[in-house]
Motif scaffolding. Sequence first.
Motif, mmCIF file in Angstrom:
data_model
loop_
_atom_site.group_PDB
_atom_site.id
_atom_site.type_symbol
_atom_site.label_atom_id
_atom_site.label_comp_id
_atom_site.label_asym_id
_atom_site.label_seq_id
_atom_site.Cartn_x
_atom_site.Cartn_y
_atom_site.Cartn_z
ATOM 1 N N LEU A 39 0.850 -1.207 0.000
ATOM 2 C CA LEU A 39 0.000 0.000 0.000
ATOM 3 C C LEU A 39 0.877 1.245 0.000
ATOM 4 N N GLU A 77 0.756 4.061 -1.237
ATOM 5 C CA GLU A 77 0.186 5.408 -1.117
ATOM 6 C C GLU A 77 -0.681 5.587 0.123
ATOM 7 N N VAL A 78 -0.666 4.606 1.006
ATOM 8 C CA VAL A 78 -1.544 4.685 2.186
ATOM 9 C C VAL A 78 -0.692 4.666 3.450
ATOM 10 N N LYS A 135 3.127 -3.258 4.822
ATOM 11 C CA LYS A 135 3.953 -2.145 4.308
ATOM 12 C C LYS A 135 5.413 -2.553 4.128
ATOM 13 N N GLN A 184 -4.647 5.107 9.934
ATOM 14 C CA GLN A 184 -6.016 4.881 9.435
ATOM 15 C C GLN A 184 -6.677 3.719 10.171
ATOM 16 N N LEU A 214 -10.135 -3.757 5.323
ATOM 17 C CA LEU A 214 -8.976 -3.768 4.398
ATOM 18 C C LEU A 214 -9.404 -3.799 2.926
ATOM 19 N N THR A 215 -10.647 -4.214 2.674
ATOM 20 C CA THR A 215 -11.092 -4.262 1.265
ATOM 21 C C THR A 215 -11.130 -2.863 0.631
ATOM 22 N N THR A 216 -11.089 -1.802 1.455
ATOM 23 C CA THR A 216 -10.971 -0.443 0.901
ATOM 24 C C THR A 216 -9.715 -0.327 0.043
ATOM 25 N N TRP A 217 -8.681 -1.081 0.444
ATOM 26 C CA TRP A 217 -7.383 -0.868 -0.204
ATOM 27 C C TRP A 217 -6.854 -2.061 -1.003
ATOM 28 N N LEU A 218 -7.246 -3.285 -0.585
ATOM 29 C CA LEU A 218 -6.599 -4.473 -1.179
ATOM 30 C C LEU A 218 -7.624 -5.481 -1.684
ATOM 31 N N LEU A 248 -0.977 3.470 6.510
ATOM 32 C CA LEU A 248 -1.987 2.507 6.970
ATOM 33 C C LEU A 248 -2.266 2.556 8.470
#
Length: 413
Positions: free
Chosen positions: A272, A274-275, A335, A280, A296-300, A277
């Motif tokens: 991630l 750009e996040v 990360k 957040q 986590l589905t927001t990102w992956l 993590l």
Amino acid sequence: MFKTDVVILGAGAAGLFCAGVAQQQGLKVLVIDHYPKLAEKVRISGGGRSNFTNAQIDPQMPHRHYVGQNPQFARSALSRYTAQHFVDLVKSHNIAFHEKHLGQLFCDRSAEDLIQMLLKECETGASCGEVQRWQPCEFHSVAYSDAPHSHYTLQTSMGSVECQALVVASGGLSIPAIGATGIGYTLAQQFSIRLTPTQPALVPLTLGGPEWAPFDALSGLSLKASVSHGVAKKKITFDDDLLITHKGISGPATLQISNYWHAGDRIQIDLLPEVDLLPQLIALKQQSKKTLSNELTTWLPNRLIHAWTDHNPLWQKSMADTSQKALESLALALKQWSLLPSGTEGYKKAEVTVGGVDTRDLSQQTMESKKKGLYFIGEVVDITGWLGGYNFQWAWSSAHACAMGLANQIKRL
Ligand SMILES: Cc1cc2nc3c(=O)[nH]c(=O)nc-3n(C[C@H](O)[C@H](O)[C@H](O)COP(=O)(O)OP(=O)(O)OC[C@H]3O[C@@H](n4cnc5c(N)ncnc54)[C@H](O)[C@@H]3O)c2cc1C
């Protein structure tokens, strides 16, 4: 006995381009290649459209985009024949091209246009030079003699040839099925030119064992990621697509990092990039009623999340019930995912070969080796570029430097 000024061994990118420039300098050139098809790597490059150079090459700082024991060696050739020079040539042949991301230049139509351009450059013009090509022709052996003058005599399946200079443009070891051989390294050894260790590069990395077991079933999954190698000042990171394969990882980010990877090295992946993590996740712990996996589905992709969370009960709870420590360890895992590749997919899949003819034994002005009249250009030399047109630019620039050097050497005789 056939006599000529120069023999070029290898009718690939570097060999053909060198032949064209040399004949324009008035030299008589014979190009020899054992593979029946001409410039096959150019033809298949860039998915058939050839990523023929890169607009972002900085010739003054080759170490930014090239690897090898001394990438600075490439500076002279890259500065004297630049990406812009090659672009001008492509334009002068009315070949349409376009820029993809990161300065990568591709033919609009087909890599075949580039091959035709290289052939046209070999056609005799006002200079009275000429290019002949023996292909397919097996190279058998070469001997050097300095009596009555310095020359090389080659034995081939099409007869013997005598020449004043021999240019080795036989490429690296990648993709033997389309003609790659180690002849360039054998010739270097014959004439006591040093070599640096070779290995497949711009190649998928293989993974296995317990640390990879949870991800084994994710073949086909692709996402943007940062892949890194090394630490501190030697750390190098590529932000690009990462692809999980049935053998390990591939995609542009992996191919790029493979140029730097050696057996036993770990690589790091930021899934991630750009996040930020952890903050957040900590904020969500206060607000969310969902499970950690759901958030986590927001990102992956879901499959990837489950490959991580399914083997750790601490990561299978609701956000509220997940401890801060568990969030920290998950954020760190995603990360700074550390992996130990077991190897590469080898020369069958590699786009290039790292290592080769040691630049300490070559002139950076002319590519002549310490053996008089013996030159090495292109991928056979220990200069390897990033994905994105850097390898072809090295082929063009080193070939040009060589051709100009040949013209000077042979005119002097
Ligand atoms: C699938 C693929 C895609 C690629 N895409 C790109 C891209 O888009 N952009 C980029 O910059 N680079 C790309 N590359 C890398 C690029 O093709 C090489 O770096 C480049 O072709 C090297 O040029 P060269 O002339 O040194 O070697 P080559 O082009 O490999 O030419 C060497 C020649 O020597 C001949 N030869 C070998 N052994 C012998 C022998 N014993 N006797 C006679 N002849 C022999 C071979 O048949 C071949 O014709 C790609 C490579 C691959 C494999």
